[in-house]
Design a protein around this motif. Structure first.
Motif, PDB file in Angstrom:
ATOM      1  N   ALA A  17       0.883  -1.136  -0.077  1.00 24.77           N
ATOM      2  CA  ALA A  17      -0.105   0.005   0.080  1.00 24.77           C
ATOM      3  C   ALA A  17       0.909   1.435  -0.013  1.00 24.77           C
ATOM      4  N   VAL A  18       0.279   2.190  -0.738  1.00 24.47           N
ATOM      5  CA  VAL A  18       0.994   3.474  -0.632  1.00 24.47           C
ATOM      6  C   VAL A  18       0.201   4.484   0.127  1.00 24.47           C
ATOM      7  N   GLY A  19       1.223   5.496   0.633  1.00 24.34           N
ATOM      8  CA  GLY A  19       0.717   6.721   1.628  1.00 24.34           C
ATOM      9  C   GLY A  19       0.535   6.091   3.079  1.00 24.34           C
ATOM     10  N   THR A  20      -0.303   6.941   3.623  1.00 24.83           N
ATOM     11  CA  THR A  20      -0.271   6.799   5.128  1.00 24.83           C
ATOM     12  C   THR A  20      -1.336   5.757   5.793  1.00 24.83           C
ATOM     13  N   PRO A  21      -1.145   4.990   6.550  1.00 29.17           N
ATOM     14  CA  PRO A  21      -2.152   4.051   6.770  1.00 29.17           C
ATOM     15  C   PRO A  21      -3.424   4.820   7.652  1.00 29.17           C
ATOM     16  N   ALA A  22      -4.264   4.295   7.423  1.00 31.61           N
ATOM     17  CA  ALA A  22      -5.662   4.808   8.057  1.00 31.61           C
ATOM     18  C   ALA A  22      -5.474   4.908   9.462  1.00 31.61           C
ATOM     19  N   ALA A  23      -6.052   5.823  10.149  1.00 26.11           N
ATOM     20  CA  ALA A  23      -5.860   5.636  11.627  1.00 26.11           C
ATOM     21  C   ALA A  23      -7.142   5.032  11.972  1.00 26.11           C
ATOM     22  N   LYS A  24      -6.802   4.256  13.260  1.00 28.34           N
ATOM     23  CA  LYS A  24      -7.833   3.488  13.732  1.00 28.34           C
ATOM     24  C   LYS A  24      -9.161   4.046  14.350  1.00 28.34           C
TER      25      LYS A  24
END
Length: 130
Positions: A17-24
């Motif tokens: 995956a590219v980018g910032t991981p989604a916050a929980k």
């Protein structure tokens, strides 16, 4: 056209995956915290859990106050449900056991410091039996 169809869902690169991981979400964090705390509290519950008819139906709701290191700074009893004529005499000992167990299990581990604002006060529904 077939090349376009076979390329659907595929991207060039390593497949990461590219980018910032989604916050929980707060709900996900609370669920994770409950899953982390439960096994840490359970051994202490086993050592003090009262027995009796329908004692497993009593659910005790508590709120834990935790510092950033996972140390319990306070615990409050909110309510009990499932109390009936058969288990009423055990409701007090169940409450006492749960309060004792959450204190004894502190400090807690496995808590993500990034989400401290979500878990610094954590409500839990507990039973004294597994």
């Amino acid at each position: 056209f077939e090349d376009s169809i076979s390329a659907v869902g595929k991207t060039s690169g390593s497949g990461k995956a590219v980018g910032t991981p989604a916050a929980k979400s707060a709900t996900e964090v609370r669920r994770t915290v409950t899953a982390a705390l439960g096994p840490q509290i359970k051994p202490y519950l086993r050592s003090c859990a009262p027995s009796g008819i329908d004692v497993n139906k009593i659910e005790t709701y508590v709120t834990l106050s935790l510092d950033k290191s996972g140390r319990l700074t306070g615990v409050s009893f909110n309510k009990q449900t499932g109390v009936n004529d058969s288990n009423r005499t055990q409701s007090g000992p169940v409450k006492d056991c749960i309060m004792q167990a959450v204190r004894a299990a502190s400090p807690y581990s496995g808590l993500d410091a990034e989400y401290y604002d979500v878990w610094k006060t954590h409500a839990m529904r507990m039973r004294s039996t597994g």
